[in-house]
Design a protein around this motif. Structure first.
Motif, PDB file in Angstrom:
ATOM      1  N   ARG A 152       0.851  -1.193   0.000  1.00 18.87           N
ATOM      2  CA  ARG A 152       0.000   0.000   0.000  1.00 18.87           C
ATOM      3  C   ARG A 152       0.889   1.246   0.000  1.00 18.87           C
ATOM      4  NH1 ARG A 152      -2.510  -3.399   3.923  1.00 18.87           N
ATOM      5  NH2 ARG A 152      -4.513  -4.213   3.201  1.00 18.87           N
ATOM      6  N   ALA A 160      -5.335   8.278   5.236  1.00 20.77           N
ATOM      7  CA  ALA A 160      -6.255   7.464   6.027  1.00 20.77           C
ATOM      8  C   ALA A 160      -6.066   7.697   7.516  1.00 20.77           C
ATOM      9  CB  ALA A 160      -6.055   5.981   5.694  1.00 20.77           C
ATOM     10  N   ASP A 187      -9.122   5.768  -3.885  1.00 23.00           N
ATOM     11  CA  ASP A 187      -9.062   4.311  -3.699  1.00 23.00           C
ATOM     12  C   ASP A 187      -7.938   3.921  -2.740  1.00 23.00           C
ATOM     13  OD1 ASP A 187     -11.181   3.984  -5.423  1.00 23.00           O
ATOM     14  OD2 ASP A 187      -9.914   3.633  -7.175  1.00 23.00           O
ATOM     15  N   SER A 190      -9.079   4.835   0.739  1.00 27.49           N
ATOM     16  CA  SER A 190     -10.124   3.934   1.224  1.00 27.49           C
ATOM     17  C   SER A 190      -9.557   2.587   1.634  1.00 27.49           C
ATOM     18  CB  SER A 190     -11.185   3.754   0.134  1.00 27.49           C
ATOM     19  OG  SER A 190     -12.179   2.841   0.540  1.00 27.49           O
ATOM     20  N   ALA A 191      -8.628   2.042   0.825  1.00 31.80           N
ATOM     21  CA  ALA A 191      -8.028   0.749   1.155  1.00 31.80           C
ATOM     22  C   ALA A 191      -7.209   0.837   2.442  1.00 31.80           C
ATOM     23  CB  ALA A 191      -7.150   0.277   0.002  1.00 31.80           C
ATOM     24  N   TYR A 193      -7.625   3.033   4.900  1.00 33.80           N
ATOM     25  CA  TYR A 193      -8.524   3.251   6.047  1.00 33.80           C
ATOM     26  C   TYR A 193      -9.210   1.953   6.449  1.00 33.80           C
ATOM     27  CZ  TYR A 193     -12.419   4.848   8.877  1.00 33.80           C
ATOM     28  OH  TYR A 193     -13.325   5.007   9.899  1.00 33.80           O
ATOM     29  N   ASP A 194      -9.625   1.144   5.482  1.00 37.60           N
ATOM     30  CA  ASP A 194     -10.246  -0.146   5.804  1.00 37.60           C
ATOM     31  C   ASP A 194      -9.273  -1.035   6.579  1.00 37.60           C
ATOM     32  OD1 ASP A 194     -12.559   0.636   4.547  1.00 37.60           O
ATOM     33  OD2 ASP A 194     -12.107  -0.381   2.664  1.00 37.60           O
ATOM     34  N   ALA A 195      -7.994  -1.025   6.176  1.00 41.99           N
ATOM     35  CA  ALA A 195      -6.999  -1.841   6.880  1.00 41.99           C
ATOM     36  C   ALA A 195      -6.771  -1.328   8.301  1.00 41.99           C
ATOM     37  CB  ALA A 195      -5.687  -1.835   6.096  1.00 41.99           C
ATOM     38  N   ASN A 197      -8.877   0.486  10.166  1.00 41.65           N
ATOM     39  CA  ASN A 197     -10.086   0.288  10.968  1.00 41.65           C
ATOM     40  C   ASN A 197     -10.276  -1.180  11.333  1.00 41.65           C
ATOM     41  OD1 ASN A 197     -12.456   0.948  12.260  1.00 41.65           O
ATOM     42  ND2 ASN A 197     -13.689   0.968  10.412  1.00 41.65           N
ATOM     43  N   ARG A 198      -9.918  -2.073  10.429  1.00 43.07           N
ATOM     44  CA  ARG A 198     -10.113  -3.503  10.675  1.00 43.07           C
ATOM     45  C   ARG A 198      -9.066  -4.058  11.637  1.00 43.07           C
ATOM     46  NH1 ARG A 198      -9.802  -4.748   5.917  1.00 43.07           N
ATOM     47  NH2 ARG A 198      -7.602  -5.350   5.831  1.00 43.07           N
ATOM     48  N   GLU A 199      -7.810  -3.722  11.428  1.00 42.47           N
ATOM     49  CA  GLU A 199      -6.733  -4.328  12.210  1.00 42.47           C
ATOM     50  C   GLU A 199      -6.512  -3.639  13.548  1.00 42.47           C
ATOM     51  OE1 GLU A 199      -5.372  -7.083  11.368  1.00 42.47           O
ATOM     52  OE2 GLU A 199      -6.326  -7.204   9.399  1.00 42.47           O
TER      53      GLU A 199
END
Length: 295
Positions: A152, A160, A187, A190-191, A193-195, A197-199
């Motif tokens: 990334r 993010a 994009d 977003s990718a 931020y998802d990582a 927020n998830r991890e």
């Protein structure tokens, strides 16, 4: 005179055996029984140093520690001066170059320097407080520790981290606002931020649409009466459950448009939707639900 010496001897005597105390290595110990009378010698009073006759800088500490620097701001800086010429100037340039190489010795630190610089630029462009900047740097450092960066972009993780820090702090900034100011694409942001927020399990919740109303009203140059009426519509939307599951910036724009219609303000659906970064269709659906009971 003899009475004074006797009083001093009694005061300084060991409370256990009456022996003579001895001070060594910062501790006061009885020489007879070994009782520790005092463990440290720190003067908690003021420092009676005068700088009246001192022409140098009286400050004796550096800048405070900050999380927005990869070394917490502890490293020194070799400044520049227009008074230095010729050989001395080249010498300082070599020293500055070697000092920079010594400060950034690994790829990990180099990535932090680049990302923290981008985070500071973003927070300045978005007029964010220092607490958001420091939290964003901490989030990037945590993401780097969890090995989330491989594959990334650093710019995406910097953007993010700023957006995630805004969400955690409850500071109203939309995804498009951060993406427009960032060097990364939407994009990539977003990718990343998802990582994050998830991890990392960020404690983020829905943003109150009322947080967006003052900024949107200011950017649309609307009077204060429209802003107050829009806040009333935001409270009504929350009470009726209209704002549940909807984009909070879109709800704020719809409430501003509804208030503008009530008070005769010159505001179109397109202008309200553009300032919130949503489509007119999204705004119109919320507006129609707000007007459902009036028809």
């Amino acid at each position: 005179m003899s009475e004074t010496l006797a009083a001093d001897a009694t005061t300084n005597a060991c409370p256990e055996c009456g022996g003579r105390p001895e001070t060594a290595g910062g501790e006061t110990v009885c020489g007879d029984c070994g009782l520790v009378l005092s463990e440290y010698r720190i003067d908690h009073g003021p420092e009676w140093r005068s700088f009246a006759d001192d022409d140098t800088d009286p400050r004796r500490t550096g800048a405070p520690l900050t999380r927005s620097r990869h070394d917490r701001g502890l490293s020194t800086r070799i400044g520049r001066s227009s008074r230095v010429k010729g050989r001395k100037r080249r010498q300082f340039a070599r020293m500055r170059r070697q000092h920079t190489r010594a400060r950034i010795s690994t790829k990990r630190e180099r990535n932090q320097v680049y990302a923290f610089t981008e985070i500071r630029r973003l927070t300045s462009a978005l007029s964010l407080p220092e607490r958001v900047r420091d939290h964003a740097c901490s989030l990037f450092r945590s993401a780097q520790s969890e090995d989330l960066l491989p594959g990334r972009s650093l710019e995406g993780f910097a953007a993010a981290s700023v957006y995630a820090a805004c969400r955690v702090a409850g500071v109203a900034r939309t995804v498009d606002e951060v993406a427009n100011a960032a060097k990364a694409t939407a994009d990539e942001q977003s990718a990343a931020y998802d990582a994050i927020n998830r991890e990392l399990g960020l404690p983020v919740g829905p943003i109150d649409p009322a947080e967006y109303v003052p900024r949107f009203a200011s950017r649309l140059d609307l009077p204060s009466e429209v802003e107050r009426r829009a806040c009333e519509y935001v409270a009504e939307a929350a009470e009726r459950g209209i704002s549940v599951g909807r984009n909070p910036s879109g709800v704020a724009a719809a409430c501003l448009y509804t208030a503008g219609r009530d008070l005769g303000a010159n505001l179109t659906q397109r202008d309200a939707a553009d300032v919130a970064g949503v489509t007119p269709v999204t705004l119109r659906s919320t507006y129609q639900e707000l007007r459902a009971d009036d028809e």
